[in-house]
Design a protein around this motif. Structure first.
Motif, PDB file in Angstrom:
ATOM      1  N   ARG A 132     -22.473 -45.616  12.934  1.00 49.30           N
ATOM      2  CA  ARG A 132     -22.762 -45.490  11.505  1.00 49.30           C
ATOM      3  C   ARG A 132     -24.126 -46.118  11.131  1.00 49.30           C
ATOM      4  NH1 ARG A 132     -18.331 -43.784   8.732  1.00 49.30           N
ATOM      5  NH2 ARG A 132     -16.330 -43.937   9.850  1.00 49.30           N
ATOM      6  N   THR A 133     -25.127 -45.818  11.944  1.00 49.20           N
ATOM      7  CA  THR A 133     -26.487 -46.299  11.692  1.00 49.20           C
ATOM      8  C   THR A 133     -27.454 -45.130  11.867  1.00 49.20           C
ATOM      9  OG1 THR A 133     -26.825 -46.917  14.000  1.00 49.20           O
ATOM     10  CG2 THR A 133     -25.933 -48.612  12.514  1.00 49.20           C
ATOM     11  N   PRO A 134     -28.639 -45.226  11.247  1.00 48.60           N
ATOM     12  CA  PRO A 134     -29.624 -44.153  11.460  1.00 48.60           C
ATOM     13  C   PRO A 134     -30.030 -43.995  12.917  1.00 48.60           C
ATOM     14  CG  PRO A 134     -30.226 -45.500   9.563  1.00 48.60           C
ATOM     15  CD  PRO A 134     -29.099 -46.213  10.244  1.00 48.60           C
ATOM     16  N   GLN A 135     -30.006 -45.094  13.669  1.00 46.97           N
ATOM     17  CA  GLN A 135     -30.371 -44.994  15.070  1.00 46.97           C
ATOM     18  C   GLN A 135     -29.378 -44.146  15.870  1.00 46.97           C
ATOM     19  OE1 GLN A 135     -30.294 -47.753  13.293  1.00 46.97           O
ATOM     20  NE2 GLN A 135     -32.470 -48.391  13.243  1.00 46.97           N
ATOM     21  N   SER A 136     -28.141 -44.096  15.411  1.00 45.88           N
ATOM     22  CA  SER A 136     -27.150 -43.277  16.121  1.00 45.88           C
ATOM     23  C   SER A 136     -27.493 -41.797  16.040  1.00 45.88           C
ATOM     24  CB  SER A 136     -25.756 -43.540  15.536  1.00 45.88           C
ATOM     25  OG  SER A 136     -25.727 -43.176  14.140  1.00 45.88           O
ATOM     26  N   LEU A 137     -28.128 -41.392  14.954  1.00 44.08           N
ATOM     27  CA  LEU A 137     -28.553 -39.986  14.838  1.00 44.08           C
ATOM     28  C   LEU A 137     -29.669 -39.671  15.834  1.00 44.08           C
ATOM     29  CD1 LEU A 137     -28.243 -37.321  13.290  1.00 44.08           C
ATOM     30  CD2 LEU A 137     -29.955 -38.169  11.677  1.00 44.08           C
ATOM     31  N   MET A 138     -30.528 -40.656  16.105  1.00 44.30           N
ATOM     32  CA  MET A 138     -31.595 -40.445  17.069  1.00 44.30           C
ATOM     33  C   MET A 138     -31.046 -40.266  18.477  1.00 44.30           C
ATOM     34  SD  MET A 138     -34.374 -40.248  15.491  1.00 44.30           S
ATOM     35  CE  MET A 138     -35.373 -40.223  16.959  1.00 44.30           C
ATOM     36  N   ILE A 139     -29.899 -40.849  18.765  1.00 44.32           N
ATOM     37  CA  ILE A 139     -29.291 -40.645  20.081  1.00 44.32           C
ATOM     38  C   ILE A 139     -28.937 -39.179  20.281  1.00 44.32           C
ATOM     39  CG2 ILE A 139     -27.291 -41.210  21.526  1.00 44.32           C
ATOM     40  CD1 ILE A 139     -27.262 -43.974  20.241  1.00 44.32           C
ATOM     41  N   GLY A 140     -28.393 -38.550  19.241  1.00 47.52           N
ATOM     42  CA  GLY A 140     -28.075 -37.121  19.332  1.00 47.52           C
ATOM     43  C   GLY A 140     -29.333 -36.265  19.473  1.00 47.52           C
ATOM     44  N   VAL A 141     -30.399 -36.675  18.739  1.00 43.51           N
ATOM     45  CA  VAL A 141     -31.647 -35.909  18.840  1.00 43.51           C
ATOM     46  C   VAL A 141     -32.216 -36.007  20.247  1.00 43.51           C
ATOM     47  CG1 VAL A 141     -34.021 -35.760  18.007  1.00 43.51           C
ATOM     48  CG2 VAL A 141     -32.141 -36.177  16.393  1.00 43.51           C
ATOM     49  N   LEU A 142     -32.221 -37.215  20.830  1.00 46.04           N
ATOM     50  CA  LEU A 142     -32.741 -37.381  22.185  1.00 46.04           C
ATOM     51  C   LEU A 142     -31.898 -36.619  23.193  1.00 46.04           C
ATOM     52  CD1 LEU A 142     -33.662 -41.200  22.111  1.00 46.04           C
ATOM     53  CD2 LEU A 142     -35.214 -39.234  22.057  1.00 46.04           C
ATOM     54  N   THR A 143     -30.587 -36.596  22.983  1.00 47.24           N
ATOM     55  CA  THR A 143     -29.717 -35.823  23.877  1.00 47.24           C
ATOM     56  C   THR A 143     -30.073 -34.346  23.825  1.00 47.24           C
ATOM     57  OG1 THR A 143     -27.923 -37.407  23.519  1.00 47.24           O
ATOM     58  CG2 THR A 143     -27.329 -35.258  24.437  1.00 47.24           C
ATOM     59  N   GLY A 144     -30.330 -33.844  22.599  1.00 55.77           N
ATOM     60  CA  GLY A 144     -30.726 -32.442  22.479  1.00 55.77           C
ATOM     61  C   GLY A 144     -32.059 -32.165  23.144  1.00 55.77           C
ATOM     62  N   ILE A 145     -33.010 -33.124  23.008  1.00 58.94           N
ATOM     63  CA  ILE A 145     -34.320 -32.932  23.626  1.00 58.94           C
ATOM     64  C   ILE A 145     -34.211 -32.922  25.143  1.00 58.94           C
ATOM     65  CG2 ILE A 145     -36.593 -33.987  23.956  1.00 58.94           C
ATOM     66  CD1 ILE A 145     -36.412 -35.005  21.082  1.00 58.94           C
ATOM     67  N   VAL A 146     -33.340 -33.750  25.686  1.00 49.41           N
ATOM     68  CA  VAL A 146     -33.227 -33.887  27.140  1.00 49.41           C
ATOM     69  C   VAL A 146     -32.478 -32.723  27.775  1.00 49.41           C
ATOM     70  CG1 VAL A 146     -32.229 -35.300  28.981  1.00 49.41           C
ATOM     71  CG2 VAL A 146     -33.470 -36.385  27.110  1.00 49.41           C
TER      72      VAL A 146
END
Length: 397
Positions: A132-146
């Motif tokens: 429940r943090t903005p950084q958790s959304l970046m984890i999903g974005v990085l997963t999509g990029i990878v």
């Protein structure tokens, strides 16, 4: 790319060798400089070299064994998350994902973009719900990029390649069909030219052969003079027909007049010439035209009927016994009937040889127009009969 055949030495593509070397050197350089991706780790720093050294050589097999390299790459990038992390390891995994879609089986190429997309969505939702943090959304974005990004890029490239290959195959098929059509058109044109040449010249040459044989076999000055006169007349007419054919084959200029196409209106002249040529053989020629007046025929039908009559008269001059040759024309129920009856029997005196090409040409002319043709003995006569469509629509169809 298919796997190498048994017994052959495996040689990776030079681009794959370059990728493997550059990736390993870049990863070693980042590790030696202490540039890590993960601050929270339980293993020593050297442990990050294990996934790097495992994935680097996989670049050599990215074209020949994409399934294996993707499996090793997946395990390696997951293991890398438990170490200090190396950016080169992640980059190598993205390239292995891309290569699996581009060079793998079609089923894998279809499944991987969907699978990685679902994984990206699942990781994003899970970490957002958990942290429940903005950084958790970046984890999903990085997963999509990878994972999802390389798979989607590979699928797009593969689709473009397949579309280009399909377009190339269609172009080759179109070119092949065009060449086949051209060959068929050339063969058909050659056959048409052969029929025209035979029909136009055979009549004159047959008369020349018959009269020259008569002049040689009968020792009479009067007979020889008469035969020579007929020979000269037919030679001149044959040359005129040959010039006409050559004129048709040449590319006529705009100032040249069009050459008239033979029609049934010229049958009287054709029979008149046949009477002259057949006088020595005791042949007479009669035209019975029962067609209704004022009903024109399509030009192809006119030409075919004229040529059939012309070839039938030529055959009569060659083979018929003394008697009357009857040419009958009738039109009914949308059909033009052409019938030529010649006296049949053992013919005395000189005869011109025949090859049977005339009957073949008449049958071809009739069938090209969708008509029916028959030739054979009917009692004491040899009958040639052709039924041709007399309507413009039937001929065009």
């Amino acid at each position: 790319m298919p796997a190498p055949a048994p017994g052959r030495i495996f040689r990776p593509h030079r681009d794959d060798v370059l990728l493997a070397v550059v990736s390993l050197l870049a990863g070693l350089l980042l590790w030696s400089l202490g540039i890590y991706m993960n601050d929270r780790h339980l293993l020593p720093a050297w442990a990050a070299l294990v996934p790097l050294l495992a994935l680097g050589p996989m670049e050599l097999l990215r074209r020949t064994a994409p399934h294996t390299t993707l499996a090793v790459g997946t395990v390696g990038v997951i293991a890398d998350q438990f170490t200090v992390g190396n950016l080169a390891t992640v980059v190598i995994f993205t390239d292995l994902m891309y290569a699996a879609v581009v060079y793998g089986k079609p089923a894998m190429a279809r499944r991987l973009p969907v699978t990685t997309g679902l994984i990206t969505i699942a990781v994003t939702v899970t970490f957002v719900a958990w942290l429940r943090t903005p950084q958790s959304l970046m984890i999903g974005v990085l997963t999509g990029i990878v994972c999802f990004g390389p798979a989607l890029t590979g699928a797009t490239l593969r689709n473009h390649r397949e579309a280009a290959e399909a377009a190339r195959l269609r172009a080759e098929q179109t070119a092949l069909l065009a060449e086949m059509d051209r060959s068929q058109a050339v063969a058909a044109e050659r056959a048409r030219m052969a029929r025209e040449l035979h029909d136009m010249v055979a009549n004159h040459l047959s008369a020349i052969a018959i009269h020259s044989t008569a002049a040689l076999s009968i020792d009479s000055p009067a007979t020889s003079r008469e035969a020579l006169g007929v020979i000269r007349e037919n030679s001149v007419q044959g040359l005129a027909e040959m010039r006409r054919l050559i004129g048709l084959l040449r590319d006529a200029g705009a100032e040249q007049e069009a050459v008239a196409t033979p029609s049934l209106d010229g049958l009287d002249a054709l029979l008149g010439q046949a009477r002259v040529n057949g006088a020595a053989s005791g042949l007479d020629f009669v035209l019975l035209d029962e067609r209704p007046p004022g009903e024109p025929l399509p030009a192809p039908v006119e030409l075919a009927a004229y040529r059939i009559v012309q070839e039938s008269l030529t055959n009569a001059l060659k083979h018929a016994v003394p008697g009357t040759v009857r040419v009958c024309l009738a039109r009914a129920d949308g059909l033009l009937t052409v019938r030529v009856d010649s006296p049949y029997g053992d013919r005395p005196g000189p005869r011109a040889p025949g090859s049977g090409a005339g009957l073949v040409g008449m049958q071809e002319r009739t069938e090209l127009l969708g008509g029916e043709f028959s030739a054979g003995r009917a009692g004491s006569v040899w009958q040639v009969r052709a039924q041709l469509p007399a309507e413009e629509r039937a001929v065009a169809g």
